[in-house]
Enzyme design. Structure first.
Site, mmCIF file in Angstrom:
data_model
loop_
_atom_site.group_PDB
_atom_site.id
_atom_site.type_symbol
_atom_site.label_atom_id
_atom_site.label_comp_id
_atom_site.label_asym_id
_atom_site.label_seq_id
_atom_site.Cartn_x
_atom_site.Cartn_y
_atom_site.Cartn_z
ATOM 1 C CB SER A 1 -33.746 -78.274 -55.484
ATOM 2 O OG SER A 1 -33.730 -77.929 -56.847
ATOM 3 C CG ASP B 1 -39.745 -81.762 -59.329
ATOM 4 O OD1 ASP B 1 -39.591 -80.795 -60.098
ATOM 5 O OD2 ASP B 1 -39.126 -81.896 -58.263
ATOM 6 C CG HIS C 1 -38.770 -78.745 -57.223
ATOM 7 N ND1 HIS C 1 -37.923 -79.812 -57.403
ATOM 8 C CD2 HIS C 1 -37.960 -77.673 -56.965
ATOM 9 C CE1 HIS C 1 -36.663 -79.412 -57.275
ATOM 10 N NE2 HIS C 1 -36.658 -78.121 -57.009
#
Length: 279
Positions: free
Chosen positions: A148, A224, A257
């Site tokens: 991320s 995600d 995620h």
């Protein structure tokens, strides 16, 4: 330089250790974790994979949740995980989770009040590797990866310093932060309003104009929640095609995620880095 050991845990024949030290770059105390595979106890100098974590994380998230130690032990790779930002009394912060402590974005802040402490780019590129290479049985062979915000950091740092890293990879990276809400907020605060400066820390922009290529692997979950608004892997893929950059990007349907996603594919990433670290 003085580092203080905080914890030690044996894992797959190697050792997971946490340390704290006073960072000259960040002007505060910092913590990092290192996994040393069993080969490091047998007189070998092992290569290092630097792992950069995402928003709100510390050095502990990856080490406790990714399940990377088994494969790192087999391949003989050390893993170093720094914290995601400076912390402590007197360090600037924000009420939002996506700015301030836990959200350093791996850039050198130029704007007050952030510029006194938020120099995460220099910390990851220079100070931390110097500490690791002086304190542990590791070589100067390095790879870099992250998730991320940390995926953004891994890709941009590697492309800005191609001579320092054998390979780069990322899970669910913020690929085009100049067009993503997370990136716009952080870059405005840390770097100011000059968007030309922002582009120097945007993986898609850097990949589009790169002249020195590093093998790159990116995995993204198809389920995600941040995919379309924040992560924008299509921008990175388009940049790679324009420049014929050696990027392997895969979207995995159903994955989100979380570290459930990372732990499902971390072995592939470690094998990818081992292949290039051995060259």
């Amino acid at each position: 330089m003085t580092i203080e050991n905080i914890s030690v845990n044996k894992s797959f024949g190697g050792w997971h250790k946490q340390y704290s030290h006073q960072s000259k770059t960040l002007n505060c105390a910092m913590r990092f974790a290192i996994y040393l595979p069993p080969q490091a106890s047998n007189g070998e100098k092992v290569p290092v994979l630097y792992w950069l974590s995402g928003l709100t994380c510390t050095d502990e998230n990856f080490m406790q949740k990714a399940g990377a130690q088994r494969m790192a032990a087999e391949l003989g790779i050390a893993i170093v995980a720094p914290d995601t930002s400076p912390r402590g009394e007197g360090v600037a912060n924000d009420e939002g989770y996506d700015l301030g402590m836990g959200a350093g974005f791996y850039v050198n802040a130029t704007q007050a009040p952030w510029n006194r402490h938020y120099q995460m780019y220099d910390y990851v590129v220079n100070e931390l590797p110097a500490i690791i290479e002086a304190s542990f049985p590791v070589s100067n062979k390095r790879a870099i990866s992250g998730h991320s915000m940390g995926g953004h950091g891994a890709l941009t740092i590697a492309m800005l310093n191609p001579e320092r890293y054998s390979s780069m990879s990322a899970f669910s990276p913020i690929c085009n932060p100049v067009k993503a809400p997370w990136g716009k907020k952080a870059f405005t605060a840390y770097l100011g309003k000059d968007k030309a400066t922002w582009r120097n820390h945007d993986a898609s922009e850097l990949m589009r104009k790169a002249t020195h290529f590093i093998p790159a692997k990116v995995d993204q979950g198809g389920a995600d929640d941040f995919l379309s608004e924040q992560l924008k892997p299509e921008a990175l893929e388009a940049a790679a095609k324009v420049n014929d950059y050696p990027l392997a990007l895969a979207v995995h349907e159903g994955y989100d995620h979380s570290y459930y996603f990372i732990s499902s594919f971390i072995e592939e990433h470690l094998r990818f880095h081992a292949q290039h670290l051995s060259k």
